[in-house]
Motif scaffolding. Structure first.
Motif, PDB file in Angstrom:
ATOM      1  N   ASP A   5       0.850  -1.191   0.000  1.00  0.00           N
ATOM      2  CA  ASP A   5       0.000   0.000   0.000  1.00  0.00           C
ATOM      3  C   ASP A   5       0.890   1.247   0.000  1.00  0.00           C
ATOM      4  OD1 ASP A   5      -1.530   2.261   0.955  1.00  0.00           O
ATOM      5  OD2 ASP A   5      -3.002   0.854   1.743  1.00  0.00           O
ATOM      6  N   PRO A   6       0.631   2.224  -0.855  1.00  0.00           N
ATOM      7  CA  PRO A   6       1.458   3.442  -0.889  1.00  0.00           C
ATOM      8  C   PRO A   6       1.593   4.146   0.459  1.00  0.00           C
ATOM      9  CG  PRO A   6       0.049   3.387  -2.817  1.00  0.00           C
ATOM     10  CD  PRO A   6      -0.380   2.236  -1.924  1.00  0.00           C
ATOM     11  N   ASP A  58       7.573  -1.233  -5.614  1.00  0.00           N
ATOM     12  CA  ASP A  58       6.309  -0.780  -5.027  1.00  0.00           C
ATOM     13  C   ASP A  58       6.431   0.655  -4.529  1.00  0.00           C
ATOM     14  OD1 ASP A  58       5.333  -3.280  -5.608  1.00  0.00           O
ATOM     15  OD2 ASP A  58       5.195  -3.950  -3.528  1.00  0.00           O
ATOM     16  N   GLU A  59       7.593   0.997  -4.000  1.00  0.00           N
ATOM     17  CA  GLU A  59       7.835   2.366  -3.550  1.00  0.00           C
ATOM     18  C   GLU A  59       7.877   3.328  -4.743  1.00  0.00           C
ATOM     19  OE1 GLU A  59      10.826   4.465  -0.298  1.00  0.00           O
ATOM     20  OE2 GLU A  59      11.408   2.558  -1.207  1.00  0.00           O
ATOM     21  N   ALA A  62       4.433   3.906  -5.851  1.00  0.00           N
ATOM     22  CA  ALA A  62       3.762   4.803  -4.896  1.00  0.00           C
ATOM     23  C   ALA A  62       4.134   6.255  -5.176  1.00  0.00           C
ATOM     24  CB  ALA A  62       4.132   4.421  -3.467  1.00  0.00           C
ATOM     25  N   ARG A  65       2.135   7.211  -8.180  1.00  0.00           N
ATOM     26  CA  ARG A  65       0.701   7.256  -7.859  1.00  0.00           C
ATOM     27  C   ARG A  65       0.338   8.515  -7.065  1.00  0.00           C
ATOM     28  NH1 ARG A  65      -3.296   3.404  -7.532  1.00  0.00           N
ATOM     29  NH2 ARG A  65      -1.799   1.747  -7.920  1.00  0.00           N
ATOM     30  N   LEU A  66       1.174   8.883  -6.094  1.00  0.00           N
ATOM     31  CA  LEU A  66       0.831   9.983  -5.191  1.00  0.00           C
ATOM     32  C   LEU A  66       1.375  11.343  -5.624  1.00  0.00           C
ATOM     33  CD1 LEU A  66       1.466   8.164  -1.793  1.00  0.00           C
ATOM     34  CD2 LEU A  66      -0.723   8.509  -2.979  1.00  0.00           C
ATOM     35  N   TRP A  81      -2.013  10.633 -11.871  1.00  0.00           N
ATOM     36  CA  TRP A  81      -1.982   9.167 -11.919  1.00  0.00           C
ATOM     37  C   TRP A  81      -3.026   8.566 -12.868  1.00  0.00           C
ATOM     38  CZ3 TRP A  81       0.968   5.173 -11.207  1.00  0.00           C
ATOM     39  CH2 TRP A  81       0.425   3.911 -11.048  1.00  0.00           C
ATOM     40  N   TYR A 118      12.062   8.091  -8.079  1.00  0.00           N
ATOM     41  CA  TYR A 118      11.732   6.678  -8.286  1.00  0.00           C
ATOM     42  C   TYR A 118      12.956   5.861  -8.676  1.00  0.00           C
ATOM     43  CZ  TYR A 118      10.742   7.537 -13.362  1.00  0.00           C
ATOM     44  OH  TYR A 118      10.799   7.876 -14.694  1.00  0.00           O
TER      45      TYR A 118
END
Length: 183
Positions: A5-6, A58-59, A62, A65-66, A81, A118
């Protein structure tokens, strides 16, 4: 497979959105694209130069995404996003040199400012995973504990502990290192 989960990363979203942690030329690129109202659709492929295990994906997702998007006319953040197409391998996947691990398609002005962040997630976590996996293999079945806390900055403990866990370490030395996987 399910991604983390972010929220678990506790990202400093506002600062990342402004480019605070990014190489200045990426921030300048974003500002120029927006000032010129130029929105090129690009395909960004991220890869490594050597055999490794993939960490930090995943990071990195995130972060996208955010933090992808732009500041709107009223100063509010407009989420980018939904306008991006992102595909990626998973935490701990083996990767070959030049194999794409992350692909981002969309308006470059929405995520140009995020590349430093990233890529940093991917570089650090993949390094930890590769190194721990090599130690686990060399240990030939003996259990490996990951105890790096006294040798690095405290802010990297959580993600590094996760990477070591995915790569095969059975224990870590701090609660922070175990927090993402409940160890």
């Amino acid at each position: 497979r399910q991604r983390l989960d972010p929220a678990i990363f506790r990202l400093p979203v506002e600062r990342i959105r402004t480019g605070y942690y990014s190489d200045a030329y990426f921030v300048y690129t974003k500002h120029l694209l927006e000032a010129e109202d130029y929105h090129p659709r690009v395909t960004m492929q991220v890869f490594q130069k050597r055999d490794s295990l993939l960490g930090g994906i995943d990071e990195a997702i995130a972060v996208l995404r955010l933090c992808s998007g732009r500041t709107g006319p009223d100063g509010e953040w407009v989420d980018g996003w939904p306008e991006l197409e992102v595909s990626a391998l998973h935490e701990g996947d083996g990767v070959a040199p030049l194999e794409p691990v992350l692909m981002i398609e969309g308006d470059y002005s929405l995520f140009a400012h995020l590349e430093t962040v990233y890529l940093g997630c991917l570089a650090r976590r993949s390094l930890i995973m590769r190194n721990v996996a090599e130690v686990v293999e060399a240990a030939a079945g003996k259990q490996i504990l990951f105890f790096p806390a006294r040798h690095d900055h405290w802010l990297v403990q959580t993600g590094d502990g996760w990477s070591a866990h995915v790569a095969g370490a059975i224990g870590v030395s701090t609660d922070a290192q175990a927090s993402w996987w409940g160890g």
